[in-house]
Design a protein around this motif. Structure first.
Motif, PDB file in Angstrom:
ATOM      1  N   ALA A 197       0.846  -1.190   0.000  1.00 20.96           N
ATOM      2  CA  ALA A 197       0.000   0.000   0.000  1.00 20.96           C
ATOM      3  C   ALA A 197       0.877   1.234   0.000  1.00 20.96           C
ATOM      4  N   PRO A 198       0.417   2.348  -0.523  1.00 20.16           N
ATOM      5  CA  PRO A 198       1.197   3.590  -0.518  1.00 20.16           C
ATOM      6  C   PRO A 198       1.544   4.011   0.891  1.00 20.16           C
ATOM      7  N   GLN A 199       2.651   4.744   1.001  1.00 21.35           N
ATOM      8  CA  GLN A 199       3.139   5.159   2.310  1.00 21.35           C
ATOM      9  C   GLN A 199       2.153   6.087   3.003  1.00 21.35           C
ATOM     10  N   ALA A 200       1.518   6.946   2.239  1.00 15.26           N
ATOM     11  CA  ALA A 200       0.574   7.888   2.859  1.00 15.26           C
ATOM     12  C   ALA A 200      -0.615   7.160   3.445  1.00 15.26           C
ATOM     13  N   GLN A 201      -1.080   6.099   2.754  1.00 17.50           N
ATOM     14  CA  GLN A 201      -2.244   5.359   3.255  1.00 17.50           C
ATOM     15  C   GLN A 201      -1.877   4.607   4.530  1.00 17.50           C
ATOM     16  N   GLN A 202      -0.616   4.045   4.629  1.00 20.37           N
ATOM     17  CA  GLN A 202      -0.224   3.344   5.839  1.00 20.37           C
ATOM     18  C   GLN A 202      -0.112   4.320   7.005  1.00 20.37           C
ATOM     19  N   ALA A 203       0.421   5.519   6.746  1.00 22.68           N
ATOM     20  CA  ALA A 203       0.588   6.476   7.830  1.00 22.68           C
ATOM     21  C   ALA A 203      -0.737   7.013   8.340  1.00 22.68           C
ATOM     22  N   SER A 204      -1.767   6.944   7.496  1.00 22.61           N
ATOM     23  CA  SER A 204      -3.053   7.499   7.901  1.00 22.61           C
ATOM     24  C   SER A 204      -3.823   6.574   8.827  1.00 22.61           C
ATOM     25  N   GLN A 205      -3.333   5.336   9.077  1.00 24.85           N
ATOM     26  CA  GLN A 205      -4.050   4.401   9.925  1.00 24.85           C
ATOM     27  C   GLN A 205      -3.130   3.884  11.025  1.00 24.85           C
ATOM     28  N   PRO A 206      -2.599   4.727  11.891  1.00 21.31           N
ATOM     29  CA  PRO A 206      -1.691   4.265  12.949  1.00 21.31           C
ATOM     30  C   PRO A 206      -2.415   3.492  14.036  1.00 21.31           C
ATOM     31  N   GLU A 207      -3.761   3.621  14.112  1.00 25.66           N
ATOM     32  CA  GLU A 207      -4.458   2.966  15.212  1.00 25.66           C
ATOM     33  C   GLU A 207      -4.585   1.466  15.009  1.00 25.66           C
ATOM     34  N   SER A 208      -4.467   0.931  13.774  1.00 26.05           N
ATOM     35  CA  SER A 208      -4.591  -0.510  13.554  1.00 26.05           C
ATOM     36  C   SER A 208      -3.189  -1.086  13.416  1.00 26.05           C
ATOM     37  N   ALA A 209      -2.739  -1.807  14.441  1.00 23.50           N
ATOM     38  CA  ALA A 209      -1.381  -2.339  14.448  1.00 23.50           C
ATOM     39  C   ALA A 209      -1.257  -3.476  13.442  1.00 23.50           C
ATOM     40  N   PRO A 210      -0.256  -3.438  12.553  1.00 18.87           N
ATOM     41  CA  PRO A 210      -0.077  -4.514  11.584  1.00 18.87           C
ATOM     42  C   PRO A 210       0.628  -5.707  12.228  1.00 18.87           C
ATOM     43  N   GLY A 238      21.508  -1.177  17.856  1.00 17.19           N
ATOM     44  CA  GLY A 238      20.537  -0.336  18.546  1.00 17.19           C
ATOM     45  C   GLY A 238      19.602   0.403  17.615  1.00 17.19           C
ATOM     46  N   ILE A 239      19.428  -0.115  16.397  1.00 13.70           N
ATOM     47  CA  ILE A 239      18.562   0.587  15.444  1.00 13.70           C
ATOM     48  C   ILE A 239      17.096   0.515  15.863  1.00 13.70           C
ATOM     49  N   HIS A 240      16.770  -0.437  16.743  1.00 14.48           N
ATOM     50  CA  HIS A 240      15.377  -0.512  17.190  1.00 14.48           C
ATOM     51  C   HIS A 240      14.974   0.748  17.964  1.00 14.48           C
ATOM     52  N   ILE A 241      15.960   1.408  18.586  1.00 17.41           N
ATOM     53  CA  ILE A 241      15.639   2.656  19.302  1.00 17.41           C
ATOM     54  C   ILE A 241      15.218   3.730  18.309  1.00 17.41           C
ATOM     55  N   GLU A 242      15.937   3.835  17.178  1.00 19.85           N
ATOM     56  CA  GLU A 242      15.540   4.794  16.149  1.00 19.85           C
ATOM     57  C   GLU A 242      14.179   4.435  15.573  1.00 19.85           C
ATOM     58  N   LEU A 243      13.934   3.132  15.392  1.00 21.90           N
ATOM     59  CA  LEU A 243      12.629   2.722  14.854  1.00 21.90           C
ATOM     60  C   LEU A 243      11.507   3.101  15.818  1.00 21.90           C
ATOM     61  N   LEU A 244      11.738   2.916  17.118  1.00 29.47           N
ATOM     62  CA  LEU A 244      10.707   3.283  18.092  1.00 29.47           C
ATOM     63  C   LEU A 244      10.443   4.785  18.076  1.00 29.47           C
ATOM     64  N   GLU A 245      11.468   5.583  17.784  1.00 33.18           N
ATOM     65  CA  GLU A 245      11.282   7.037  17.719  1.00 33.18           C
ATOM     66  C   GLU A 245      10.528   7.455  16.462  1.00 33.18           C
ATOM     67  N   ASN A 246      10.643   6.665  15.388  1.00 29.10           N
ATOM     68  CA  ASN A 246      10.014   7.034  14.127  1.00 29.10           C
ATOM     69  C   ASN A 246       8.703   6.288  13.866  1.00 29.10           C
ATOM     70  N   GLU A 247       8.475   5.174  14.559  1.00 28.83           N
ATOM     71  CA  GLU A 247       7.292   4.359  14.317  1.00 28.83           C
ATOM     72  C   GLU A 247       6.301   4.529  15.463  1.00 28.83           C
ATOM     73  N   PRO A 248       4.972   4.467  15.152  1.00 26.78           N
ATOM     74  CA  PRO A 248       3.970   4.647  16.211  1.00 26.78           C
ATOM     75  C   PRO A 248       3.631   3.337  16.928  1.00 26.78           C
ATOM     76  N   TRP A 249       4.460   2.288  16.783  1.00 26.48           N
ATOM     77  CA  TRP A 249       4.114   0.987  17.343  1.00 26.48           C
ATOM     78  C   TRP A 249       4.911   0.725  18.614  1.00 26.48           C
ATOM     79  N   ASP A 250       4.462  -0.272  19.375  1.00 24.53           N
ATOM     80  CA  ASP A 250       5.116  -0.564  20.641  1.00 24.53           C
ATOM     81  C   ASP A 250       6.422  -1.332  20.412  1.00 24.53           C
ATOM     82  N   ASP A 251       7.172  -1.467  21.500  1.00 23.79           N
ATOM     83  CA  ASP A 251       8.507  -2.077  21.423  1.00 23.79           C
ATOM     84  C   ASP A 251       8.428  -3.531  20.979  1.00 23.79           C
TER      85      ASP A 251
END
Length: 332
Positions: A197-210, A238-251
């Motif tokens: 799916a396009p990046q914009a469409q994925q970013a528009s639905q942060p409430e449904s965890a993939p 330690g790239i997971h720390i950067e991912l947690l800062e950029n992604e709306p998902w849990d650890d």
């Protein structure tokens, strides 16, 4: 005159004594001859019994030898039959493998056609297309992927090794540097190329965890200089720390998706001593150490060993099943 009579009487007495002695000797000789005759009869009986016993033992020995020879001949004949059945089973398995190879080639051609369709669809889709059109295209691509996966599953049911071979060919076609193919890697790459799916469409639905796998598919698109489908580079420590800062998902979700990527064979092959690691922007942030490269090789060897063990187990199960069927078929 008296002296003559006395002498005559003495002579007669001596003669009577000698006659008595001869009679006694004659009786003793007769007794000895009788005893000798009895002993000869007993000896003859013993010899006859010994001869009968020896004859019986020889007959029993001959019968035992004959039975042993018959049993050995029967076992030899059974082994020859089993060898013939095993040869026939091997020939049948070779024919089946040839058929599976032909089916695998057809599936690879189908994969290539499917990838061409996906590329054409991505090129034809404009950024201004509506969300409904994008959803319809994604649904069509997912349906094609499901049909292809179903065909693979039907082909892989007769022999589990054929499924591994198909996954290996698919991963080699998609990533030339991957020398140890795995079915999980091929499936991830195939699905990642088919319906993103396009990046914009994925970013528009942060409430449904993939799912972790779906999140990894998003990273292939969102961080193309960090997560690779073909040639792979090691990730920053330690790239997971950067991912947690950029992604709306849990650890937990981020770590699971990241684990699915770093345990791919092509990623483990890329972890070599001196190779530069990359961060989320694709910049080099340090080199792989000898210990890290050694640990990656150990993980890769373990994955290869497990794959080989599964293939050997599947082959042994097919041969055992075939032999069991042949034994049941030819059992009197």
């Amino acid at each position: 005159m008296d002296r003559l009579e006395a002498l005559y009487s003495a002579l007669e007495h001596e003669a009577d004594t000698q006659r008595q002695q001869r009679d006694g000797e004659r009786q003793a000789r007769a007794a000895l001859e009788s005893e000798n005759a009895r002993l000869r009869d007993a000896l003859a009986q013993l010899e006859q019994q010994a001869t009968s016993a020896a004859t019986a033992d020889a007959d029993a020995h001959q019968r035992a030898l004959a039975e042993a020879e018959r049993a050995l001949a029967a076992e030899r004949h059974e082994r020859e039959q089993l060898a013939e059945q095993l040869a026939a089973a091997r020939q049948t398995l070779q024919e089946q493998q040839a058929q599976l190879s032909a089916v695998n080639e057809a599936l690879l051609a189908r994969d290539a056609q499917l990838r061409e369709l996906v590329e054409q669809a991505e090129q034809a889709s404009a950024p201004q297309s509506s969300t409904n059109a994008e959803a319809g295209l994604a649904a069509q691509q997912e349906a094609q992927a499901e049909r292809l996966a179903s065909e693979r599953l039907n082909v892989s049911q007769p022999a589990a090794a054929a499924q591994s071979a198909t996954a290996a060919d698919s991963s080699e076609a998609q990533a030339p540097q991957a020398q140890v193919p795995q079915e999980q890697e091929a499936q991830q790459q195939n699905e990642a190329e088919q319906g993103e799916a396009p990046q914009a469409q994925q970013a528009s639905q942060p409430e449904s965890a993939p799912s972790p796998h779906a999140l990894l598919k998003q990273w292939y698109k969102r961080y193309p200089d960090t997560f690779f489908k073909g040639h792979t580079r090691p990730l920053k420590i330690g790239i997971h720390i950067e991912l947690l800062e950029n992604e709306p998902w849990d650890d937990k979700l981020v770590r699971r998706a990241l684990a699915g990527y770093v345990h791919l064979p092509r990623y483990l092959k890329a972890v070599r001593a001196g190779t530069q690691r990359v961060d989320l922007s694709g910049q080099s942030v340090g080199a792989v150490t000898e210990d890290e490269a050694r640990h990656a090789r150990q993980q890769l060897d373990e994955l290869t060993r497990q794959q080989k063990a599964r293939e050997e187990q599947a082959t042994d199960q097919r041969i055992s099943h075939k032999l069991s069927e042949l034994m049941t078929k030819h059992r009197p």
